[in-house]
Design an enzyme around this catalytic site. Structure first.
Site, PDB file in Angstrom:
ATOM      1  N   ASN A   8       7.727  -5.878 -25.946  1.00  0.00           N
ATOM      2  CA  ASN A   8       8.394  -7.109 -25.480  1.00  0.00           C
ATOM      3  C   ASN A   8       9.830  -7.151 -25.981  1.00  0.00           C
ATOM      4  O   ASN A   8      10.731  -7.597 -25.259  1.00  0.00           O
ATOM      5  CB  ASN A   8       7.618  -8.348 -25.929  1.00  0.00           C
TER       6      ASN A   8
ATOM      7  N   GLY B 233       6.811  -3.248 -30.356  1.00  0.00           N
ATOM      8  CA  GLY B 233       8.021  -3.878 -29.826  1.00  0.00           C
ATOM      9  C   GLY B 233       8.302  -3.636 -28.354  1.00  0.00           C
ATOM     10  O   GLY B 233       9.459  -3.524 -27.954  1.00  0.00           O
TER      11      GLY B 233
ATOM     12  N   HIS C 168       2.314 -14.986 -25.906  1.00  0.00           N
ATOM     13  CA  HIS C 168       0.897 -14.854 -26.258  1.00  0.00           C
ATOM     14  C   HIS C 168       0.147 -14.284 -25.049  1.00  0.00           C
ATOM     15  O   HIS C 168       0.359 -14.739 -23.921  1.00  0.00           O
ATOM     16  CB  HIS C 168       0.317 -16.216 -26.641  1.00  0.00           C
TER      17      HIS C 168
ATOM     18  N   ALA D  50       3.094  -8.082 -17.163  1.00  0.00           N
ATOM     19  CA  ALA D  50       3.506  -9.459 -16.852  1.00  0.00           C
ATOM     20  C   ALA D  50       4.308 -10.056 -18.012  1.00  0.00           C
ATOM     21  O   ALA D  50       5.279 -10.790 -17.798  1.00  0.00           O
ATOM     22  CB  ALA D  50       2.276 -10.300 -16.553  1.00  0.00           C
TER      23      ALA D  50
ATOM     24  N   MET E 135       3.166 -10.674 -36.599  1.00  0.00           N
ATOM     25  CA  MET E 135       1.781 -10.937 -37.001  1.00  0.00           C
ATOM     26  C   MET E 135       1.662 -11.722 -38.309  1.00  0.00           C
ATOM     27  O   MET E 135       0.671 -11.582 -39.019  1.00  0.00           O
ATOM     28  CB  MET E 135       1.024  -9.603 -37.109  1.00  0.00           C
TER      29      MET E 135
HETATM   30  C1  GRF Z   1       1.806  -8.626 -27.055  1.00  0.00           C
HETATM   31  O1  GRF Z   1       0.625  -8.537 -26.331  1.00  0.00           O
HETATM   32  C2  GRF Z   1       2.138 -10.070 -27.343  1.00  0.00           C
HETATM   33  O2  GRF Z   1       1.746 -10.935 -26.326  1.00  0.00           O
HETATM   34  C3  GRF Z   1       1.354 -10.334 -28.589  1.00  0.00           C
HETATM   35  O3  GRF Z   1       1.431  -9.159 -29.328  1.00  0.00           O
HETATM   36  C4  GRF Z   1       1.671  -8.062 -28.465  1.00  0.00           C
HETATM   37  C5  GRF Z   1       2.916  -7.395 -28.935  1.00  0.00           C
HETATM   38  O4  GRF Z   1       3.187  -6.221 -28.234  1.00  0.00           O
HETATM   39  N1  GRF Z   1       1.845 -11.501 -29.260  1.00  0.00           N
HETATM   40  P1  GRF Z   1       4.621  -5.548 -28.347  1.00  0.00           P
HETATM   41  O5  GRF Z   1       4.862  -5.284 -29.826  1.00  0.00           O
HETATM   42  O6  GRF Z   1       5.631  -6.486 -27.769  1.00  0.00           O
HETATM   43  O7  GRF Z   1       4.517  -4.281 -27.575  1.00  0.00           O
END
Ligand code: GRF
Length: 218
Positions: free
Chosen positions: A16, A14, A111, A175, A92
């Site tokens: 992001n 998590g 993504h 990024a 996922m």
């Molecule tokens: C990120 O690289 C996102 O782009 C992909 O899965 C990863 C998730 O990472 N869809 P996080 O859980 O946000 O650290």
């Protein structure tokens, strides 16, 4: 201002999600995070969200007959929280056409590649294998086909000669954390709209410029 009630769907750490929560802490930000939901009860992100004072829900997909039943439970949580927008952030599970359709233009995803290149998993390994010099990340509206849909924001990230999957992933992640909050902002304040399956921008010149050229990643 009518802040959009936003749910974040995660499966893992998590980071992001953290970036979105941090951005939404400002009262001027047009989205508020009202729910973090995970299909993985042990997801690291759930504990972080709870610590940040955000409502969380764990709905283990393994406890359901199939995808439709799992999604019905997810949908019930989203409705109970009166959610306007969904951000997928490392979620996922593949979603059914019905669920995606129900959230048409109200669900976005991040993504780790410059879509439409490198859909699917293991993007960084494949970019390095192919000798790519530039990769990046994309925020897009979700459509039934995986990693497809109108593109809201992208950032380009260089691939270094000595990069391994992990070092490249880390650079791209920086990024990601920059563009996801920017993209959610533009969706939430309705600067972004979809026409002919492409994203169009209205007003907010400075934000448009930032999306085209986000802070460079070294
Ligand atoms: C990120 O690289 C996102 O782009 C992909 O899965 C990863 C998730 O990472 N869809 P996080 O859980 O946000 O650290």
């Amino acid at each position: 201002m009518n802040r959009k009630r936003t749910a974040i769907l995660i499966s893992g750490r998590g980071s992001n999600m953290d970036a979105l929560i941090a951005a939404a802490q400002s009262p001027a930000y047009p989205a508020e995070i009202v729910l973090v939901l995970s299909n993985a009860p042990g997801a690291e992100g759930l504990a972080k969200a709870a610590k940040a004072g955000i409502a969380t829900a764990a709905i283990d997909h393994k406890g359901f007959e199939g995808r439709a039943e799992f999604e019905a439970a997810v949908q019930a949580e989203l409705e109970a929280a009166n959610v306007d927008l969904i951000c997928l952030a490392g979620f996922m599970r593949l979603l059914t056409d019905a669920f995606v359709g129900a959230w048409h233009n109200r669900m976005i995803n991040i993504h780790p590649s410059l879509l439409p290149a490198y859909k699917g998993l293991d993007t960084h390994r494949r970019v390095i294998r192919d000798g790519g010099r530039i990769t990046g990340c994309t925020v897009h509206f979700v459509r039934p086909q995986m990693d497809q849909g109108p593109i809201i924001a992208q950032a380009a990230v260089p691939v270094h000669a000595d990069d391994m999957d992990d070092s490249l992933a880390e650079r791209v992640l920086t990024a990601e954390h920059a563009i996801y909050p920017m993209a959610l902002k533009l969706v939430a304040n309705e600067t972004v709209r979809v026409a002919g399956e492409k994203v169009r921008f209205e007003g907010e010149e400075s934000d448009q410029a930032a999306l085209l050229s986000p802070a460079p990643v070294q």
